[in-house]
Design a protein around this motif. Structure first.
Motif, PDB file in Angstrom:
ATOM      1  N   HIS A 179      18.085 -45.412  31.193  1.00 31.03           N
ATOM      2  CA  HIS A 179      18.797 -44.157  31.409  1.00 31.03           C
ATOM      3  C   HIS A 179      17.784 -43.073  31.754  1.00 31.03           C
ATOM      4  N   VAL A 180      18.179 -42.137  32.626  1.00 30.67           N
ATOM      5  CA  VAL A 180      17.248 -41.084  33.017  1.00 30.67           C
ATOM      6  C   VAL A 180      17.929 -39.728  32.900  1.00 30.67           C
ATOM      7  N   GLU A 181      17.226 -38.755  32.355  1.00 31.11           N
ATOM      8  CA  GLU A 181      17.733 -37.379  32.304  1.00 31.11           C
ATOM      9  C   GLU A 181      16.805 -36.486  33.105  1.00 31.11           C
ATOM     10  N   HIS A 182      17.389 -35.746  34.048  1.00 41.74           N
ATOM     11  CA  HIS A 182      16.573 -34.847  34.856  1.00 41.74           C
ATOM     12  C   HIS A 182      16.732 -33.435  34.339  1.00 41.74           C
ATOM     13  N   LEU A 183      15.679 -32.874  33.769  1.00 34.12           N
ATOM     14  CA  LEU A 183      15.774 -31.517  33.241  1.00 34.12           C
ATOM     15  C   LEU A 183      15.215 -30.505  34.227  1.00 34.12           C
ATOM     16  N   GLY A 184      14.804 -30.955  35.374  1.00 38.26           N
ATOM     17  CA  GLY A 184      14.191 -30.047  36.340  1.00 38.26           C
ATOM     18  C   GLY A 184      12.691 -30.026  36.162  1.00 38.26           C
TER      19      GLY A 184
END
Ligand code: ADP
Ligand code: MG
Lengths: 358, 297, 307
Positions: A302-307
């Motif tokens: 899973h990947v989360e892009h926070l900027g």
């Protein structure tokens, strides 16, 4: 000098021990934060210092004097409550002057003190209002103002920001830090939020189940957590813990097995076949293979892009989960395989009991 | 101030009540039913008031609620119908009721404060006993109390009606106040402790000012129940100059031997009037007082 | 508390004393009242009940004779029991039913709730006063309002309900039921506490209104029904004023409204048989205690508690 010393402080409710022998020395003017999971006894400890809760065992000293049985109001302490505890039927002014009136201070001096505190906190225009007519942030200021007017040597805060929204929380946090810098009094601040602890404290007391797990500056605690609990509690996202087995002990190095990969690290005082725990913070794991330790490959789940950052959740070959915080915006997709590693000084080792090794 | 400390049972947010709202026909039927029941409920009272304003011969000749020949004659006859004017008896009732209110407020709030806020050995034990006295019928202690007051020389004075109230004898009010005090956040006491306040100052400056709603409720109930009380004055007051309005009214029933219904109903109306006025003024308070005691045992 | 306390834990004597002093200081009025006005008198009346104490002489110990006489040789006691139990067993259930029915009707989110609530509450606020007893006496008299209305509507010539031994008690039951308002208020508050979303969930499940009432409202209201029932029962046992005023203190006609408390009053303050009256008082205490205990025992089987 208003040093504060806790010697083997205990608190029992009936047969249940809530605080188990806490030793602590706090210097004058320090900003101390008690941090720990909810229910660990932070408030109880604070309330014993305040004089609101009888001390079951041990000794509490303020400025070298034993104060176990001194009345709360005579300890030179002020407290800001989580609920603010503003007197609902009194104006802001009255809320701040109540304690001074109780102490039979001359009216002129009361007035001067209230106005000065109001000035500092920029609530002068609110002095005639009732607490009901104030916003959360304003109430918070009044509660602090009520503490300031008494000119205490020690300020106690019990989760003072927990009733504020996120934005106001950050803002007030900065103001409390400024207040501390301005008036220089000793402050003890209770929170379960490790970010508040890290940002505010001169020194942090990490509590668990009524005992001190570690006492040190924020960076000491971040860099050298004394045990697995502290390592996991401080830092966000939480530190990765990997089960590793000692496969070889050589002169100067120890070899560890992690998910089929061997990691060679400087000598650890342990024995072959011992099960250890390797802790690495997500922000210390990188995928730019440079120096340091290469960890087993991870498969992204899973990947989360926070900027500003990309947080990657994955598993190693043996199923252990691993989180990685990568700087910047990365193109990573689930099912990708990532090669990751970390520098040695960012690796923490804990024995089976969770104590730090090395 | 109220809403900060005391959440009324009726203020509990009730949505639009959509799921409960019956159809138009259902609603109309319920309304009709309620109106009919209300009318039956109120009819005796309306009749009492209207009859008191009619000439004697009109009372029984018509069932109409509107007096055809409006007159206050019955009030004049009733007011002076006994050897002592009703005015005097109203005054007696007023004095007793006011003193009882004062006694109850002081003594019951003190007891409730001790039970909810102070720590001392035996608190739980005394609290249980206090609840026990609420259940206990007064009849069991009546005769010795009477004999004791007789010995004090208090019989035929208002003292037996008033003095006990200064000793928190009405456990119900302690209970009512305990319920309310428990709702006042303890943080406030602790903040006051940090401010150097002792138990008395916390009681006077924090607890009591925040308890105005429950004090008012207790005051109004106290007044009404004392005003209405018949049994205690019946036992303790002998001389007609000492009579309360209730006793006077009951004596009036005997004296007129039911011959002067107009005057009797006029005086009945008058004795109920103060209660009615309090009811109109404090309706919400009374209803909430009843509701809270019922809900949060 | 019982845990061994280290020496450090012991507060200085003065501090511990202060706590006790403050507590007992505030409790003092109640304590005096309790001992002087409740406990002391209760003990003496228990003692009196075992004597032949009367206005005439000082108490002589007679053991359980008073109680024995009450049980075996006092027809008026049994009359009073009969009257009182009839009154309790009729007025309490009727009052509960009325209160519940009206509360449910009022809880439909209709307009004018506050008005109806006030109207229904008023009688229970003033119902205990002499004025209302006087009024009741007038309404149910031979030439009273009720008979006027009956005559006007149906041409029926009613008897004097008050002076007829077979109806007098029922007029008092009606007076009690007329005062259902305060129970209704408590029911209404109870209904308000039933979460709205339970009904929403039930209606999504397709439960009819009746089913919702019997499966949700009623069970969740049983604690309130229980509370009201206990309070009303105790109150009903203690009823006095109306019977006294309506029967001129006699309990007549022919003892048909001889409430227990009225009989007690007559024995104590008309006949001045203090010993015997004390025994009667204790019998009442025991009856109320038994009733309350039975209610609490039965509550296990029908009162629904959340936890
Ligand atoms: N009056 C009390 N009696 C018994 N246990 C209590 C009491 N007050 C607090 N505790 C217990 O003491 C522990 C610590 O509570 P507290 O200091 O409030 O925790 P924290 O502030 O860290 O969340 C909790 O486990 C709580 O259950
Ligand atoms: Mg806490």
């Amino acid at each position: 000098m208003t040093t504060l010393a806790l010697n083997k402080i205990e608190k029992r409710y009936g047969a249940t021990e809530v605080i188990r022998g806490v030793d602590l020395k706090i210097d004058s003017g320090e900003f101390i934060v008690f941090v720990g999971p909810s229910g660990c006894g932070k408030s109880t400890l604070l309330r014993m210092i305040a004089g609101l809760e009888p001390i079951s065992g041990g000794e509490l000293q303020i400025g070298g004097e034993r104060v176990n049985h001194k009345a709360a109001s005579e300890r030179g302490i002020a407290m800001v409550f989580q609920s603010y505890a503003l007197y609902p039927h009194m104006s802001v002014y009255k809320n701040m002057s109540f304690g001074l009136e109780t102490a039979k201070m001359p009216t002129a001096e009361i007035d001067a003190r209230v106005r000065q505190a109001a000035e500092i906190l920029q609530i002068t225009q609110l002095l005639d209002r009732k607490p009901k007519q104030l916003s959360g942030g304003q109430r918070q200021r009044v509660a602090i103002g009520r503490a300031i007017v008494r000119d205490p040597k020690i300020f106690l805060f019990d989760e003072p920001l927990s009733n504020l929204d996120a934005e106001l929380r950050v803002q007030t946090r900065v103001e409390i830090a400024k207040l501390h810098a301005d008036i220089g009094a000793t402050m003890i601040y209770v929170t379960h939020d490790q970010v508040e602890a890290m940002t505010l404290a001169d020194r942090i007391v990490v509590l668990r189940a009524g005992e001190i797990e570690q006492f040190g500056t924020p960076l000491e605690i971040y860099n050298k957590p004394a045990n697995k609990f502290v390592a996991g509690f401080i830092g966000s996202p939480k530190m990765n813990f990997f089960d590793v087995t000692v496969t070889r002990q050589q002169a100067g190095t120890t070899t560890l097995g992690l998910a089929g990969t061997n990691i060679v690290v400087p000598k650890i005082d342990t024995t072959v076949d011992a099960k250890l725990c390797l802790g690495i913070r997500p922000e210390h794991i990188t995928n730019d293979a440079k120096d340091g330790v290469a960890l087993a490959d991870l498969t992204v789940t899973h990947v989360e892009h926070l900027g500003g950052q990309t947080i990657v959740y994955g598993r190693m070959a043996d199923g252990q989960s691993i989180n990685v915080t990568l700087d910047g915006q990365r193109t990573v997709h689930p099912k990708d395989t990532l090669k990751v590693g970390a520098t040695l000084d960012n690796c923490h080792f804990f024995d089976a009991a969770g104590q730090r090794l090395g | 101030m109220t809403d900060a400390t005391h959440k009324s049972a009726f203020d509990a947010a009730r949505g639009a009540g959509d799921t409960k709202k019956p159809s138009l026909i259902g609603r109309t039927l319920i309304y009709c039913g309620l109106v009919v029941v209300s009318f039956i409920m109120l009819y005796p009272l309306l009749w009492m008031v209207s009859s008191s304003l009619k000439p004697e011969n009109e009372i029984f000749s018509t069932t109409s609620l509107i007096p055809q020949n409006f007159t206050l004659e019955a009030y004049r006859r009733g007011w002076n119908g006994l050897s002592v004017s009703f005015g005097w008896m109203f005054f007696n009732s007023l004095v007793i009721s006011v003193l009882v209110v004062i006694g109850n407020l002081i003594s019951c709030s003190m007891a409730a404060y001790a039970f909810t806020r102070l720590k001392f050995k035996g608190r739980g034990f005394w609290f249980a006993l206090m609840l026990g006295t609420m259940m206990m019928p007064q009849h069991a202690v009546l005769i010795p109390q009477y004999l004791m007051f007789l010995k004090f020389g208090w019989v035929n004075t208002i003292l037996p009606l008033v003095v006990p109230k200064f000793f928190a004898i009405d456990a119900f009010f302690i209970f009512l106040m305990v319920q309310f005090f428990r709702g006042i956040p303890r943080d406030l006491d602790e903040a006051a402790v940090m401010d150097g306040a002792g138990p008395l100052r916390i009681f006077l400056k924090i607890i009591l000012p925040l308890s105005m709603p429950v004090l008012a409720t207790a005051a109004v109930f106290s007044f009404i129940w004392t005003w209405d009380d018949f049994f205690a004055p019946l036992i303790y007051l002998n001389d007609i100059e000492k009579y309360t309005a209730q006793l006077g009214l009951r004596t009036f029933v005997d004296a007129t031997a039911q011959s002067d219904w107009g005057a009797l109903l006029a005086m009945s109306t008058l004795t109920v009037l103060p209660i009615f006025v309090l009811f109109v003024l404090f309706q919400r308070l009374l209803i909430e007082g009843i509701a809270t005691t019922g809900m949060k045992r | 508390m019982s845990v061994t306390v280290t020496s450090a834990a012991k507060a200085p004597l003065s501090e511990r004393l202060n706590n006790q002093l403050a507590g007992y200081g505030f409790l003092l009025p109640w304590l005096i009242g309790f001992f002087v006005l409740t406990l002391g008198p209760a003990v003496s009346s228990l003692y009196f009940s075992l004597t032949d104490f009367s206005l005439m002489g000082s108490p002589n110990w007679v053991g359980t004779e008073n109680y024995f006489r009450i049980a075996t040789d006092d027809p008026r006691f049994w009359t009073a029991m009969n009257v009182t139990f009839t009154f309790v067993l009729l007025s309490v259930p009727l009052k509960l039913m009325f209160a519940l029915a009206v509360a449910v009707a009022l809880d439909k989110g209709l307009r004018g709730l506050n008005w109806f609530r006030a109207i229904f509450y008023l009688p229970s606020l003033i119902g205990g006063s002499v004025a209302i007893a006087v009024l009741w006496r007038q309404i149910f008299a031979g030439d009273g309002v009720l008979n006027q209305v009956l005559a006007a509507l149906f041409g029926y010539e009613g008897p004097s309900w008050i002076s007829n031994p077979s109806t007098a008690l029922y007029t008092l039951v009606m007076l009690a039921v007329w005062q259902f308002g305060s129970s209704m208020i408590i029911f209404l508050a109870g209904l308000r506490q039933i979460p709205q979303d339970m009904y929403e969930a039930a209606s999504i499940d397709g439960a009819s209104r009746q089913r919702q009432f019997f499966k949700i409202t009623l069970p969740l209201l049983t604690p309130v029904i229980f509370f009201n029932g206990v309070i009303l029962t105790i109150e009903a046992f203690k009823a006095f004023t109306a019977a006294f005023v309506i029967s001129d203190g006699s309990g007549g006609p022919i003892d048909s409204t001889l409430f227990y408390t009225l009989y007690l009053y007559q024995e104590a303050f008309t006949n001045f048989r203090f010993g015997y009256a004390s025994a009667l008082a204790w019998v009442l205490v025991v009856i109320i205690a038994i009733f309350t205990a039975l209610s609490f025992i039965s509550a296990k089987y029908w009162v629904h508690y959340d936890d």
